[in-house]
Every structure is written in C-alpha cells, then in structure tokens.
Write an enzyme that holds these catalytic residues in place. Structure first.
Site, PDB file in Angstrom:
ATOM      1  N   ASP A  96      -2.239 -14.764  -3.062  1.00  0.00           N
ATOM      2  CA  ASP A  96      -2.707 -14.430  -4.412  1.00  0.00           C
ATOM      3  C   ASP A  96      -1.481 -14.334  -5.321  1.00  0.00           C
ATOM      4  OD1 ASP A  96      -4.111 -13.809  -6.626  1.00  0.00           O
ATOM      5  OD2 ASP A  96      -4.881 -11.888  -5.906  1.00  0.00           O
ATOM      6  N   ASN A 203     -10.354  -6.199  -2.765  1.00  0.00           N
ATOM      7  CA  ASN A 203      -9.339  -5.220  -3.163  1.00  0.00           C
ATOM      8  C   ASN A 203      -9.123  -5.144  -4.675  1.00  0.00           C
ATOM      9  OD1 ASN A 203      -8.496  -7.853  -3.034  1.00  0.00           O
ATOM     10  ND2 ASN A 203      -6.414  -7.365  -2.457  1.00  0.00           N
ATOM     11  N   HIS A 204      -9.636  -6.112  -5.409  1.00  0.00           N
ATOM     12  CA  HIS A 204      -9.376  -6.121  -6.857  1.00  0.00           C
ATOM     13  C   HIS A 204     -10.316  -5.155  -7.572  1.00  0.00           C
ATOM     14  CE1 HIS A 204      -7.805 -10.234  -5.645  1.00  0.00           C
ATOM     15  NE2 HIS A 204      -6.776  -9.420  -5.812  1.00  0.00           N
ATOM     16  N   GLU A 207     -10.415   0.072 -13.144  1.00  0.00           N
ATOM     17  CA  GLU A 207     -10.628   1.494 -12.890  1.00  0.00           C
ATOM     18  C   GLU A 207     -10.267   2.315 -14.127  1.00  0.00           C
ATOM     19  OE1 GLU A 207      -9.383   3.074  -8.842  1.00  0.00           O
ATOM     20  OE2 GLU A 207      -7.961   4.104 -10.151  1.00  0.00           O
ATOM     21  N   HIS A 235      -6.460  -4.486 -11.562  1.00  0.00           N
ATOM     22  CA  HIS A 235      -5.743  -5.095 -10.431  1.00  0.00           C
ATOM     23  C   HIS A 235      -6.407  -6.426 -10.100  1.00  0.00           C
ATOM     24  CE1 HIS A 235      -5.152  -5.356  -5.813  1.00  0.00           C
ATOM     25  NE2 HIS A 235      -4.120  -5.912  -6.405  1.00  0.00           N
ATOM     26  N   ASN A 330       3.107 -10.129  -6.377  1.00  0.00           N
ATOM     27  CA  ASN A 330       3.272 -11.252  -5.430  1.00  0.00           C
ATOM     28  C   ASN A 330       3.986 -12.355  -6.191  1.00  0.00           C
ATOM     29  OD1 ASN A 330       1.777 -10.018  -3.412  1.00  0.00           O
ATOM     30  ND2 ASN A 330       0.053 -11.427  -3.537  1.00  0.00           N
ATOM     31  N   SER A 385      -3.397   7.514  -8.311  1.00  0.00           N
ATOM     32  CA  SER A 385      -2.533   6.352  -8.526  1.00  0.00           C
ATOM     33  C   SER A 385      -1.343   6.875  -9.317  1.00  0.00           C
ATOM     34  CB  SER A 385      -3.260   5.263  -9.307  1.00  0.00           C
ATOM     35  OG  SER A 385      -4.303   4.717  -8.521  1.00  0.00           O
ATOM     36  N   HIS A 404       4.093  -1.360  -4.128  1.00  0.00           N
ATOM     37  CA  HIS A 404       3.038  -1.842  -5.019  1.00  0.00           C
ATOM     38  C   HIS A 404       1.719  -1.103  -4.865  1.00  0.00           C
ATOM     39  CE1 HIS A 404       0.892  -3.550  -1.692  1.00  0.00           C
ATOM     40  NE2 HIS A 404       0.145  -4.335  -2.422  1.00  0.00           N
ATOM     41  N   LYS A 480     -15.489  -2.457  -8.581  1.00  0.00           N
ATOM     42  CA  LYS A 480     -14.928  -3.265  -7.495  1.00  0.00           C
ATOM     43  C   LYS A 480     -15.663  -4.591  -7.424  1.00  0.00           C
ATOM     44  CE  LYS A 480     -11.990  -1.037  -4.687  1.00  0.00           C
ATOM     45  NZ  LYS A 480     -10.773  -1.612  -4.134  1.00  0.00           N
TER      46      LYS A 480
HETATM   47  P1  5GP Z   1      -3.183  -5.295  -2.571  1.00  0.00           P
HETATM   48  O1  5GP Z   1      -2.647  -6.031  -3.712  1.00  0.00           O
HETATM   49  O2  5GP Z   1      -2.175  -5.215  -1.469  1.00  0.00           O
HETATM   50  O3  5GP Z   1      -4.506  -5.759  -2.095  1.00  0.00           O
HETATM   51  O4  5GP Z   1      -3.498  -3.828  -3.100  1.00  0.00           O
HETATM   52  C1  5GP Z   1      -2.626  -3.046  -3.808  1.00  0.00           C
HETATM   53  C2  5GP Z   1      -2.908  -1.590  -3.584  1.00  0.00           C
HETATM   54  O5  5GP Z   1      -4.016  -1.164  -4.395  1.00  0.00           O
HETATM   55  C3  5GP Z   1      -3.348  -1.189  -2.197  1.00  0.00           C
HETATM   56  O6  5GP Z   1      -2.241  -1.049  -1.348  1.00  0.00           O
HETATM   57  C4  5GP Z   1      -4.056   0.133  -2.424  1.00  0.00           C
HETATM   58  O7  5GP Z   1      -3.170   1.218  -2.262  1.00  0.00           O
HETATM   59  C5  5GP Z   1      -4.502   0.064  -3.866  1.00  0.00           C
HETATM   60  N1  5GP Z   1      -5.965   0.063  -4.050  1.00  0.00           N
HETATM   61  C6  5GP Z   1      -6.899  -0.653  -3.377  1.00  0.00           C
HETATM   62  N2  5GP Z   1      -8.139  -0.415  -3.885  1.00  0.00           N
HETATM   63  C7  5GP Z   1      -7.978   0.453  -4.918  1.00  0.00           C
HETATM   64  C8  5GP Z   1      -8.874   1.062  -5.877  1.00  0.00           C
HETATM   65  O8  5GP Z   1     -10.089   0.851  -5.876  1.00  0.00           O
HETATM   66  N3  5GP Z   1      -8.313   1.889  -6.801  1.00  0.00           N
HETATM   67  C9  5GP Z   1      -6.973   2.145  -6.848  1.00  0.00           C
HETATM   68  N4  5GP Z   1      -6.509   2.959  -7.805  1.00  0.00           N
HETATM   69  N5  5GP Z   1      -6.116   1.601  -5.961  1.00  0.00           N
HETATM   70  C10 5GP Z   1      -6.605   0.762  -5.020  1.00  0.00           C
HETATM   71 MN    MN Z   2      -2.688  -7.127  -5.307  1.00  0.00          MN
HETATM   72 MN    MN Z   3      -4.780  -9.935  -5.036  1.00  0.00          MN
END
Ligand code: 5GP
Ligand code: MN
Ligand code: MN
Length: 481
Positions: A96, A203-204, A207, A235, A330, A385, A404, A480
């Site tokens: 990504d 994961n995106h 919020e 994100h 990334n 966060s 990150h 989400k």
């Molecule tokens: P990645 O880019 O590696 O998928 O995610 C980045 C970071 O976002 C993860 O390591 C995790 O700590 C955080 N994360 C994942 N889901 C959520 C969410 O729903 N809310 C928040 N505030 N952080 C999240």
């Molecule tokens: Mn990410």
């Molecule tokens: Mn991503």
C-alpha cells in the site's frame, strides 16, 4: 536470541553487523525488553537482518517498537540505501504505497457535539465510501489519472477540494516530483480509475477523536489542538493502484536481480540497483502511487468536511476542520543524511514507519519549523492515538524516522476467532465509541486486542528521544471499511 542483542539503553538494542556472516550493517531495535521479546515471536528480526545484507545499505537497519513481520521486510522497518551503489526494494516500501495518516483539528467541543455524534457517524459513512471494491464519485479518464500521478494533492485544488493550507501542511506539499505515468502498467490504471476518494477496507479508517491530554502546550497550540475539542484522523493509502504497482515490480525484479547478480536471502526482498534503468522505473511508478494516495486522502478530507458541515452547520459556532498534517508511512524517499560522519544521498525505505524530521528542517512546514514535524501514531479503535513531533535526536539516531502505529500482535485470523464483532461493537458503545463498519467479522479482525499497547510504543520513541509527546487523543466515532 534475546541474549545476542547488545543493550544500548532501556529503549535501544542492537545486533552488530557481522552477527550473521552476510550482514553488511547492524540492526537496531527501538523497543522495551518486553516489546523486543514480542518481536522475536515472528520473522521480524530475520527480515531486518536480511535487509542488512542488501548492497549499499548504510547506517543501520532500524526497527520501530510497533514492529511485526511483513512481506520480505518488517512493518516498522527503516533502511537507507546509498544511491551510489545501493538498491531499491518494493517489498521494503510496501504494497500500500504511501499508506498514511492525516490529522485535522476543529474547535467543536465534545460536549456540544455529543447529541449529534450518531448523525456524524452516519454522515461520515455516507460521504466517505468504504468497503472492498467501493467506487468513488466518478470514473477518471486516463489523462485525469496521469494528472493525479503528476500533481498529487494539488490536483484536488482545481475542483476546490483542497486549500493552500492543506497542501502546505502535507508531507512534500502532497506532491512528489519525479512521478512518471509511463512507468505504470495499464492494469494498475485500470484499478485506479474508480477508487479515488474511497477508504477501502480492513485497517483503514476515518475516526473522530477528542483531544484528551496535552503534553506540549506550545506545539499543541501551533497545531490548533484544543483540549476537549474534536479532531479527525484519516488512515488510507493508494488503494488498488499502489498494490498493483508493487505487484508488477516485485514480479519484474525477479529476473532483474539475476541480471545484476544480486544475492537475495529472501525472494520477497527482491530489488534493483537504484541507478539502474529498472530501479529508476520502479521509483517513477512508486511516486505515481504516492501522489495518488496524497490525492486520495485529500479528497477524503474534503468529503469529511462536507459530512461535518451537514451535521454541525448552524448547530455549533464553528464547524470547520483545519489541516494539522498528513504523513506517509509506506514510502521510499530520496534524502540526504549525515551517516557515519559523512553527508550521504540515500533512498530511505520506510515501511510502517513515518518520517519524523526535527525542528529547523527545511522540509517541515513553516508553521511547525520551530517544533519539528508532526508525527501521527494511531493506536486502535478502542484505545488512544498520539500526536508527536520529530526531534533533533531523531535526525541523528533514526534518520528522522518514527513508529507509525501500535502494530499488530494478533493475526487477522486469530483475532477473528477470539473476538465476536457484535460483542466488540457493544463494548465500545458502552465506552462512548460509535463504530460504523462493513461487517462484524471485519470488525473483529481490527479489535483493540489485536494491537500492541500504543502507550508503551510511544513510551519507547519518546524515551529514546526520536519523538516528543504533544497530545493524546481518544476515539468517539470510528468508520471502518
Ligand atoms: P497499518 O498501516 O500498519 O495497517 O496500521 C497503522 C496502525 O493503525 C496500526 O498499527 C494500528 O495501531 C492503528 N489502527 C488500526 N486500526 C485503527 C483504528 O480503527 N483506529 C485507530 N486510531 N488506529 C487504528
Ligand atoms: Mn497504513
Ligand atoms: Mn494501508
């Protein structure tokens, strides 16, 4: 294995160059003893050592406290390669490309917003399309896509979807020079055309948080973060476009590695010399995806503003969302660093790691020049966060890099089996967190238990001096994919 690490401080551990015969550089972990022990539970250490064997690797390969194993290279890994004789590895940048985080601040107080939070969750979900295979507002033509590749966030300005302040407060102004659409496959463009302005899945997230604690009053004030007020985190990355570009070049580079006689400890770490035609071509394509991702977060920010307006206009004194900062986690970047006493031009691979430049750096926006670059560290949908800043020490000790996120401790499959989505949704609601998610199974994969303790991760980076605490945020609405 733990005993093989040389303890540098409570927060830094090292495996020296030569620990394994083929290592050309040391591997340095930023971690507490217990986070280091966690990291030994998967392939992270081996993957970091593998990266330390690549030609042109300089300084040490670094691993952030949110580390976990990834494709060929750990998430939370940082590796700098000399342009002169080094390589670029798509796997060490990530699928990504320019996945990243944007923070926006408001003057809306939680207390006045409280009765409207359900509406806000629905409005964000409505204005910001999410889920696998979701489509953006309209199909982009090839020439428009090429403009996005070339202009990044700036592309959104023409249609009124970006302000100068948004652009000034985005890493690289939201546009990396050197992107060349001719280096991108047709298949990648095919996947790009209907995904701009969409969140994707898993994961995106988008919020809404409330600013809970302030640790650096001056920095928080400069960023417009007021205690008790709402802010917004986005994100997201380059969607199918970046993924296809990474896929294309991982495949192409298998034969390139043979052509240049590169010996790879792991096929997933496939690479090409930075100064070779093949390496340059990948960089040109990767920067296209990076610019697409900047534009994507910019459009999502614009859509989130519409959602805020629809809910809050006329109900609160000032509903506006102001850009604080937008960072990539990334990415491969051309930078000049002092390494082993010498000014060196390097390609810094940061995968699941952000840039964290300190005060005085010309790459930090004017408004933050005295405090250093904002560093955004999301935790999880049920925990805090963090907002941090880069430091002078980060320039020396981590090539201006930081963690990150909290980082995963549980695989998606394991999380799905040990957490029930419905229970999680109810528990979060009891704690005042409204979640809008595509499916309960998807939600379970993202449960707070699946991630490390973000406060402990932040303790490491601040304890090691590579970032400074500014503010702690608490979620109230999570959308989400
Ligand atoms: P990645 O880019 O590696 O998928 O995610 C980045 C970071 O976002 C993860 O390591 C995790 O700590 C955080 N994360 C994942 N889901 C959520 C969410 O729903 N809310 C928040 N505030 N952080 C999240
Ligand atoms: Mn990410
Ligand atoms: Mn991503």
């Amino acid at each position: 294995m733990l005993n093989d690490f040389r303890k540098i401080s409570d927060f830094e551990w090292e495996l020296p160059a030569g620990f394994r015969d083929d290592m050309r550089a040391a591997v340095r972990f930023f971690a507490t003893r217990s986070l280091l022990e966690d990291a030994l539970g998967d392939l992270s250490v081996e993957q970091a050592m593998n990266a330390a064997t690549l030609p042109g690797v300089t300084g040490h390969v670094m691993v952030m406290p949110d580390v976990h194993q990834g494709y060929g290279f750990p998430i939370g890994g940082v590796a700098a390669m000399r342009y002169q004789d080094g390589v670029v590895s798509p796997g060490a940048i990530g699928y990504d490309i320019n996945c990243g985080v944007r923070l926006m601040a408001s003057r809306i107080e939680l207390e006045e917003a409280r009765p409207l939070l359900d509406k806000l969750a629905a409005a964000l979900d409505h204005f910001c399309p999410s889920g696998v295979g979701t489509r953006g507002e309209r199909l982009l033509k090839q020439n428009e896509l090429e403009d996005v590749c070339a202009q990044g966030s700036r592309w959104a300005k023409k249609s009124g979807a970006a302000t100068e302040m948004d652009l000034a407060r985005t890493e690289e102004g939201g546009r990396l020079a050197g992107a060349n659409p001719a280096s991108v496959s047709r298949k990648a463009f095919e996947r790009a055309k209907d995904q701009l302005g969409t969140l994707g899945s898993g994961n995106h997230f988008i919020e809404v948080d409330v600013v809970e604690d302030i640790f650096d009053a001056r920095a928080a004030e400069l960023m417009g973060l007021e205690p008790g007020c709402l802010c917004l985190l986005i994100h997201c990355g380059s969607r199918g476009f970046g993924h296809q570009i990474c896929t294309d070049y991982v495949q192409d580079f298998q034969s390139v590695a043979r052509r240049y006689d590169l010996h790879l400890p792991d096929r997933e770490l496939v690479c090409a010399p930075l100064e070779s035609p093949e390496g340059k071509k990948y960089l040109e394509a990767m920067w296209c995806a990076a610019n697409y991702a900047f534009a994507n977060r910019q459009l999502l920010a614009h859509q989130a503003r519409k959602a805020f307006e629809s809910v809050f206009a006329g109900k609160v004194q000032d509903w506006h969302l102001f850009q604080v900062y937008d960072i990539a986690h990334n990415m491969g970047k051309e930078e000049i660093h002092q390494i082993e006493g010498r000014e060196t031009r390097v390609c810094v691979h940061r995968k699941g790691a952000t840039r964290a430049f300190g005060p005085g750096s010309v790459d930090v926006p004017d408004s933050f020049r005295t405090i250093g670059q904002p560093v955004l560290v999301p935790g999880s949908m049920g925990t805090a966060s963090w907002v941090l800043t880069g430091t002078e020490t980060s320039m020396e000790r981590s090539l201006g890099s930081c963690c990150h996120g909290a980082g995963r401790v549980m695989s998606r499959t394991k999380a799905k089996h040990s957490v029930r989505g419905e229970d999680l949704r109810r528990d979060l609601l009891q704690r005042g967190i409204r979640v809008q998610a595509g499916s309960n199974a998807g939600l379970a994969e993202e449960a707070p238990q699946a991630y490390k303790d973000v406060d402990e991760v932040v303790k490491v980076v601040s304890g090691a001096g590579i970032a400074q605490k500014v503010a702690r945020l608490r979620p109230v609405v999570v959308v989400k994919g």
